[in-house]
Design a protein around this motif. Structure first.
Motif: not given
Length: 299
Positions: A206-211, A224-229, A233-241
């Protein structure tokens, strides 16, 4: 145990050790940035911690896991040398399996500082743990006298892993651990490396497609931001962060303004953001603003 039972248990222990160590190491390697960060990273994203963690698990966590009766009961009559890994994977796919329960128990039992009484029922265990800490962290046995020894309880204080790892952070170059970070360490074996790899692949796409694509082919702004979001919130605690933080290091357009906006969109207040995404908030403060694009002047 009979000789063949001992042999089968040793084979089981070897298969279990290999699977847990390889799974957790692979996940941590996938979370580690490839580029040079602008400030210290969380423990789990630091190569020096990954290396240390392997030894910590070998000598401090796995012996506790293997000592638990429900774990030993898994051995059964499986031919662990031939078909052990396939069978073990079916066990680990059960969310309530004995291995993960014992793993969490082992981390909890070593995490916090505790009073060591001379007449404690677990005195033998305590001595073993003190020796383990001394060997692993380079501490002397008589180190760390504690003022609480005068409160009427005999014995000294045994530092827990949280204290020891936080002290180690300064030497190894990673951020001190928050007390609740034990949840990350406990959850690591449940995290499948393939899921982390899938998340990062999607983020970079998504980063490549957007930029980077020609303007007429670019994805809509914000994907890209939506994908990160999504993965945050779909990976275990802190992994997404940690994945968002990896993106902040490795992806050119996930810069300080991008992360600042991402944090604002993910929390109602700065205080809430720093509490909910403490490592990302710390890294964002250390990031530099992108240099302004110089205007071209023609004579």
């Amino acid at each position: 145990m009979a000789a063949n039972e001992n042999e089968r248990f040793n084979q089981f222990a070897a298969v279990l050790s290999t699977e847990l160590l390889e799974r957790t190491k692979k996940s941590m390697e996938l979370l580690a940035p490839d580029e040079q960060p602008c400030s210290l990273l969380p423990f789990i994203q630091t190569p020096s911690f990954v290396e240390f963690y392997q030894e910590l698990v070998r000598v401090g966590i796995l012996p506790v896991v293997l000592s638990r009766r429900p774990v030993r009961a898994i051995v059964g009559d499986v031919d662990w040398g031939r078909e052990g890994r396939e069978y073990l994977l079916t066990v680990l796919d059960d969310r309530s399996n004995a291995v993960f329960t014992a793993w969490e128990y082992a981390w909890d039992s070593l995490w916090d500082e505790r009073k060591v009484g001379q007449d404690s029922a677990a005195a033998g265990n305590v001595k073993q743990k003190k020796g383990f800490f001394s060997a692993l962290f380079g501490r002397k046995r008589d180190e760390k006298p504690d003022a609480t020894q005068g409160n009427g309880t005999e014995g000294g204080v045994m530092a827990g892993l949280h204290i020891m790892l936080t002290e180690l952070a300064e030497k190894r170059g990673f951020l001190p651990l928050f007390h609740e970070d034990v949840r990350i360490l406990k959850a690591l074996p449940r995290l499948k490396p393939g899921r982390v790899a899938q998340a990062w692949k999607e983020i970079t796409q998504y980063h490549h497609q957007e930029f980077y694509l020609p303007e007429q082919e670019q994805a809509k702004p914000g994907v890209t931001s939506e994908c990160l979001q999504k993965w945050h919130y779909n990976l275990p605690d802190k992994i997404g962060e940690f994945l968002v933080l990896k993106a902040a290091v490795d992806l050119e357009h996930v810069n300080k303004p991008f992360i600042g906006k991402y944090i604002r969109q993910s929390a109602r207040t700065q205080e809430e953001a720093e509490k909910g995404m403490p490592y990302l908030a710390v890294y964002w403060k250390a990031m530099r603003n992108p240099a302004p694009v110089a205007e071209r002047h023609t004579l």
